[in-house]
Write an enzyme that holds these catalytic residues in place. Structure first.
Site, PDB file in Angstrom:
ATOM      1  N   CYS A  71       1.480  -1.060   0.333  1.00  0.00           N
ATOM      2  CA  CYS A  71       0.388  -0.057  -0.022  1.00  0.00           C
ATOM      3  C   CYS A  71       0.847   1.529  -0.271  1.00  0.00           C
ATOM      4  CB  CYS A  71      -0.873  -0.290   1.044  1.00  0.00           C
ATOM      5  SG  CYS A  71      -2.276  -1.587   0.979  1.00  0.00           S
ATOM      6  N   ARG A 104       3.783  -0.717  -4.760  1.00  0.00           N
ATOM      7  CA  ARG A 104       3.627  -0.988  -3.351  1.00  0.00           C
ATOM      8  C   ARG A 104       2.801  -1.537  -3.189  1.00  0.00           C
ATOM      9  NH1 ARG A 104       6.819   1.495   0.410  1.00  0.00           N
ATOM     10  NH2 ARG A 104       5.934   0.824   1.985  1.00  0.00           N
ATOM     11  N   TRP A 154      -2.603  -2.525  -1.588  1.00  0.00           N
ATOM     12  CA  TRP A 154      -2.634  -3.769  -1.575  1.00  0.00           C
ATOM     13  C   TRP A 154      -3.631  -4.700  -0.338  1.00  0.00           C
ATOM     14  CZ3 TRP A 154      -1.377  -8.076   1.514  1.00  0.00           C
ATOM     15  CH2 TRP A 154      -0.714  -9.657   1.023  1.00  0.00           C
ATOM     16  N   ASN A 179      -1.462   2.580   5.882  1.00  0.00           N
ATOM     17  CA  ASN A 179      -1.389   0.893   5.321  1.00  0.00           C
ATOM     18  C   ASN A 179      -0.841   0.228   7.251  1.00  0.00           C
ATOM     19  OD1 ASN A 179      -0.712   2.395   3.231  1.00  0.00           O
ATOM     20  ND2 ASN A 179       1.507   2.871   3.350  1.00  0.00           N
ATOM     21  N   GLY A 180      -0.771  -0.863   6.093  1.00  0.00           N
ATOM     22  CA  GLY A 180      -0.801  -2.258   7.741  1.00  0.00           C
ATOM     23  C   GLY A 180      -1.821  -2.671   7.621  1.00  0.00           C
ATOM     24  N   GLU A 192      16.693 -18.493  -6.867  1.00  0.00           N
ATOM     25  CA  GLU A 192      16.677 -17.203  -7.079  1.00  0.00           C
ATOM     26  C   GLU A 192      14.976 -17.456  -8.253  1.00  0.00           C
ATOM     27  OE1 GLU A 192      15.844 -14.413  -5.808  1.00  0.00           O
ATOM     28  OE2 GLU A 192      15.989 -13.281  -7.417  1.00  0.00           O
ATOM     29  N   LYS A 205      11.729 -16.363  -9.354  1.00  0.00           N
ATOM     30  CA  LYS A 205      11.590 -15.422 -10.314  1.00  0.00           C
ATOM     31  C   LYS A 205      10.733 -15.773 -11.911  1.00  0.00           C
ATOM     32  CE  LYS A 205      12.800 -12.987  -9.203  1.00  0.00           C
ATOM     33  NZ  LYS A 205      13.297 -12.160  -8.117  1.00  0.00           N
ATOM     34  N   GLU A 243       6.731 -16.249  -9.957  1.00  0.00           N
ATOM     35  CA  GLU A 243       6.360 -14.415  -9.396  1.00  0.00           C
ATOM     36  C   GLU A 243       6.407 -13.594 -10.367  1.00  0.00           C
ATOM     37  OE1 GLU A 243       9.998 -12.226  -7.927  1.00  0.00           O
ATOM     38  OE2 GLU A 243       8.310 -11.204  -7.249  1.00  0.00           O
ATOM     39  N   HIS A 296      15.384 -38.511  -4.974  1.00  0.00           N
ATOM     40  CA  HIS A 296      15.095 -38.574  -4.050  1.00  0.00           C
ATOM     41  C   HIS A 296      12.887 -38.135  -3.800  1.00  0.00           C
ATOM     42  CE1 HIS A 296      18.583 -39.443  -1.751  1.00  0.00           C
ATOM     43  NE2 HIS A 296      19.218 -38.437  -2.054  1.00  0.00           N
ATOM     44  N   LYS A 318       5.665  -4.799  -3.350  1.00  0.00           N
ATOM     45  CA  LYS A 318       7.350  -4.772  -3.230  1.00  0.00           C
ATOM     46  C   LYS A 318       7.268  -4.587  -2.461  1.00  0.00           C
ATOM     47  CE  LYS A 318      11.242  -3.873  -5.272  1.00  0.00           C
ATOM     48  NZ  LYS A 318      11.756  -4.954  -5.768  1.00  0.00           N
TER      49      LYS A 318
END
Ligand code: M6R
Length: 609
Positions: free
Chosen positions: A2, A27, A75, A99-100, A484, A488, A491, A507, A604
Site C-alpha cells: 500500500c 507498492r 494491496w 497502511n498496515g 532465486e 523469478k 512470480e 529422492h 513490492k
C-alpha cells in the site's frame, strides 16, 4: 505494501496526489483513491478499483483546485479489491488512509457499530470510525482524537487523516509502517516512500514508530503518542528523477536487470582494493577485535533477500571455515525459539528495509543482545535505522516488484562482510585475494554477459512459454542460485517453478519429469562437474526438456537449449548465470503478455505479516 500520499500547500493537491500514487503504485495496485478539501472543507472523494489509470479517468471529470488532500494505493488485506474497500475511508467529518493491519479491528467494530454504519469490510474503516468517535463534532482537536484512537489499536499502521473542519492540516502517525514528511517551500508533502517526493523536495523527515505529527503547509509538529515533543531530524533525499523512471526501457524489470553493472559499481565504491587484495566496509562499525570474536553468523531475509543470504553463506563458508552460518527465512525465524550464541552477528538483509517479518526478527535478535548488521538498500528505511551497523548496497530504487539488481549486490555485500571477518581473523591473503579480484571484475563481466546474451535469451524464452511447470536444478553454489531463478519465473510469469538441489532429484522430484515440465539446469565447471553431468543425464534419459546454462566450453549433452557463458571468472559464475535466468523470466513474461513489473497479488514492500 500500500502507498500513502498527502499534500498541503499552495499548489493543486490532486495533481501531487495522483503523481505520487503513480510513483507508489508498485507498492500495491488493486485499488486507489484520493480525497481533497476545498477552502471550506468541502471534500471531493474519488476511488476506483484496479490501476491508478482508472482513478485518473474519474479525476478527469472531477478536477478541483483544492490545496490539501490525502491518497492511497491499496494491496488488499481485509476485503476484496473494490471501490468500496478502497481508501480513503470516511467516518463523520474525517477521512483516513492507512497502511498496515489493525489486528483488533473485530472487537473495535462490534463496539463502533452503534455509532457508525460500516460500508466496507476493511480494518481501516474501523480505525476511521474509532478516530471519529473521539473527534465527534470537531470540538476535540483532531490530533488528540487520533492519539486516543491509536492507544486502543493493536497492530501496525502508517496513517494520514484530514477533517472537513480543518482544510489546512493533516495528522499523520506511524507504528510499523513507514511514513515520510517532505519539507517544501510553503508546502508539506506526505508519503509512505520517499520516491513519491522526488522532484518536489530534497528534505525529508522520517517518522519513527510511536510518533504522530500535525502538518500544515509551513509547520510540522511531531510528538510521541504520550505527548512528548520530538525534535525532527531533516534528512536529504538522495534519489534523482531518472532513477525512478523507465527511461529508454519498456519495463522497470528490464531496466533494473540491465543496470546491474552500474548498481554493483555503487555497491563496491570505495570498498575494494585489488592491489592489496582486501575489502573495507565502514558501515558495520566493528573493530578488528570484535570481528575476530565472531564465531557464528545468522543471515535473515525473505524471498530474494533470503536467497542472497543462502548464496553468500555458501561463499563465506569456503574461506572462513571456522565460522558457522545459518541462513533463515524471517517469517519462520521470528517464531522459532532459536538459541543464538553470544559470539554471533546477525545480518539483516532487505532491499526495502521495511519487510515486516525481517524487521520483527531484527527486533527479536537485538533483544537477545546480539549485534545486528543491515544489508539494506533503501536509505533511511526502518531496518537501516534500527540495526547496530550496516552496509547499504546502494543499488538505487528498485521499482519492479521482482527483485533483481538488489540480489546481485546483496550477495556481494555479504561476501565482502565475510571477507572482512576473514581478514581480521588472519586468513591467508592468498585464500582471500581471488575473491576480491573477482568481485572487482564482476561489473564488467555482468555488463558483457547482459549485452551478449539479451537477444539470444529472448529467442530461447519464446520457446518455453507453453510450459506451466518448471524444475530448476543446481548443486553447491548453483543451488541457492536456482532457488532465486525459480522464484523469478514463478512470480512474474506465473509458472509453477520449483528449485531442487540436483542431488535431491532421486529422492522424489525425479518422478515429476514429463512433457508438462521443462528443466533449467545450472552446470558449473569444477569439482562437481561430472556428478552434475550424470544428474543431467538422468533427467534427459527420462525425456526431460532441459535448458542448460553452463560455463563449460566443451559441454555437449543433448539438452534442448544450451546457454554457454564464456568468462574468466571461476568463483562468481552463478551470479552471471542468474542474469540469464532473470532475462529468461522477463522475456517469458513479456511474451505471455503479463504485467511484468506488477505481477498479480503481489506488492513490492511487504510491510504486513
Ligand atoms: O524488501 P525485501 O528485500 O525485504 O523484500 C523481501 C522479499 O519480499 C522480496 O525479495 C520478494 O521476494 C521479491 N518480490 C522477489 O523478487
Amino acid at each position: 505494501m500500500c502507498g500513502i500520499v498527502g499534500y498541503v500547500g499552495n499548489k493543486n493537491a490532486q495533481d501531487f496526489l495522483i503523481s505520487g500514487l503513480r510513483r507508489l503504485e508498485y507498492r500495491g495496485y488493486d485499488s486507489a483513491g484520493i480525497v481533497s478539501l476545498d477552502g471550506n472543507g468541502e471534500p471531493t472523494l474519488l476511488r476506483a478499483k484496479g490501476k491508478i489509470s482508472n482513478l485518473e479517468e474519474k479525476l478527469a471529470k472531477n478536477k478541483r483546485e483544492d490545496k490539501i488532500g490525502i491518497g492511497h494505493t491499496r494491496w488488499a488485506t481485509h476485503g476484496e479489491p473494490s471501490e468500496v474497500n478502497a481508501h480513503p475511508h470516511r467516518a463523520g467529518k474525517i477521512f483516513l488512509v492507512h497502511n498496515g493491519i489493525i489486528e483488533n479491528y473485530k472487537e473495535l467494530k462490534e463496539q463502533l457499530k452503534k455509532s457508525h454504519e460500516f460500508k466496507s469490510e476493511t480494518d481501516t474503516e474501523v480505525l476511521a470510525a474509532l478516530i471519529n468517535s473521539f473527534y465527534g463534532d470537531g470540538k476535540y482537536p483532531l490530533l488528540n482524537a487520533v492519539v486516543q484512537a491509536l492507544k486502543l489499536v493493536k497492530g501496525t499502521y502508517g496513517i494520514a487523516v484530514v477533517s472537513t473542519d480543518l482544510p489546512d492540516e493533516i495528522v499523520v502517525a506511524r507504528s510499523g509502517s513507514p511514513l515520510v514528511i517532505g519539507v517544501g517551500n510553503d508546502e508539506t508533502l506526505i508519503a509512505s516512500d520517499a520516491s513519491a517526493l522526488v522532484g518536489h523536495t530534497k528534505k525529508a523527515i522520517y517518522l519513527n514508530d510511536g510518533e504522530v505529527a500535525v502538518v500544515t503547509k509551513n509547520n510540522i509538529n511531531i510528538k510521541t503518542l504520550n505527548a512528548e515533543p520530538v525534535s525532527a531530524k531533516v534528512e536529504e533525499i538522495e534519489t534523482n528523477l531518472s532513477a525512478i523512471q523507465k527511461g529508454e526501457y519498456e519495463h522497470f524489470l528490464l531496466k533494473e536487470i540491465m543496470e546491474q553493472p552500474e548498481s554493483l559499481i555503487e555497491t563496491l565504491r570505495g570498498r575494494v582494493n585489488v592491489e592489496t587484495g582486501t575489502v573495507r566496509l565502514g558501515g558495520p562499525g566493528l573493530t578488528n577485535e570484535e570481528l575476530r570474536q565472531i564465531k557464528h553468523l545468522v543471515i535473515v531475509g525473505c524471498g530474494t533477500a533470503y536467497h542472497a543470504g543462502l548464496l553468500a553463506m555458501y561463499y563465506i563458508e569456503q574461506f572462513a571455515p571456522e565460522i558457522s552460518i545459518e541462513t533463515v527465512i524471517a517469517s519462520e525465524y521470528r517464531y522459532r525459539q532459536a538459541y543464538i550464541p553470544k559470539d554471533s552477528v546477525a545480518l539483516i538483509v532487505s532491499q526495502s528495509g521495511e519487510t515486516a517479518d525481517t524487521l520483527a526478527c531484527l527486533r527479536g535478535i537485538k533483544k537477545q543482545g546480539i549485534k545486528t548488521i543491515g544489508i539494506v538498500n533503501a536509505i533511511g528505511s526502518t531496518i537501516a535505522r534500527e540495526v547496530d551497523g550496516g552496509t547499504y548496497v546502494h543499488v538505487g530504487p528498485e521499482i519492479s516488484v521482482a527483485s533483481t539488481k538488489a540480489f546481485t549486490s546483496q550477495v556481494v555485500a555479504m561476501v565482502m562482510f565475510g571477507l572482512t571477518i576473514a581478514q581480521a581473523k588472519g586468513v591467508k591473503p592468498g585464500i582471500l585475494r581471488p575473491y576480491v579480484e573477482e568481485i572487482a571484475k564482476l561489473p564488467e563481466e555482468i555488463s558483457r554477459v547482459l549485452t551478449e546474451m539479451k537477444e539470444p535469451i529472448k529467442e530461447i524464452a519464446n520457446k518455453y512459454i507453453k510450459y506451466d511447470h518448471a524444475i530448476y536444478l543446481g548443486r553447491d553454489v548453483a543451488y541457492p542460485t536456482v532457488m532465486e531463478g525459480a522464484l523469478k519465473l514463478k512470480e512474474v510469469a506465473y509458472v509453477d517453478a520449483n528449485a531442487y538441489a540436483f542431488g535431491e532429484l532421486k529422492h522424489g522430484p525425479l518422478s515429476l519429469i514429463d512433457d508438462r515440465f521443462f528443466e533449467m539446469a545450472l552446470i558449473l565447471d569444477g569439482e562437481l562437474y561430472d556428478k552434475t553431468v550424470s544428474n543431467t543425464q538422468e533427467v534427459l534419459a527420462r525425456g526431460g526438456h532441459i535448458v542448460a546454462i553452463t560455463n563449460v566450453a566443451g559441454f555437449d549433452l543433448p539438452a534442448e537449449d544450451v546457454v554457454k557463458i564464456t568468462t574468466d571468472l571461476k568463483i562468481f559464475v552463478p551470479i552471471l548465470m542468474n542474469l540469464i535466468m532473470q532475462l529468461f523470466a522477463y522475456y517469458v513474461t513479456v511474451a505471455k503478455g503479463y504485467n511484468v513489473d506488477q505481477p498479480r497479488n503481489l506488492a513490492k514492500s511487504v510491510t504486513v505479516e
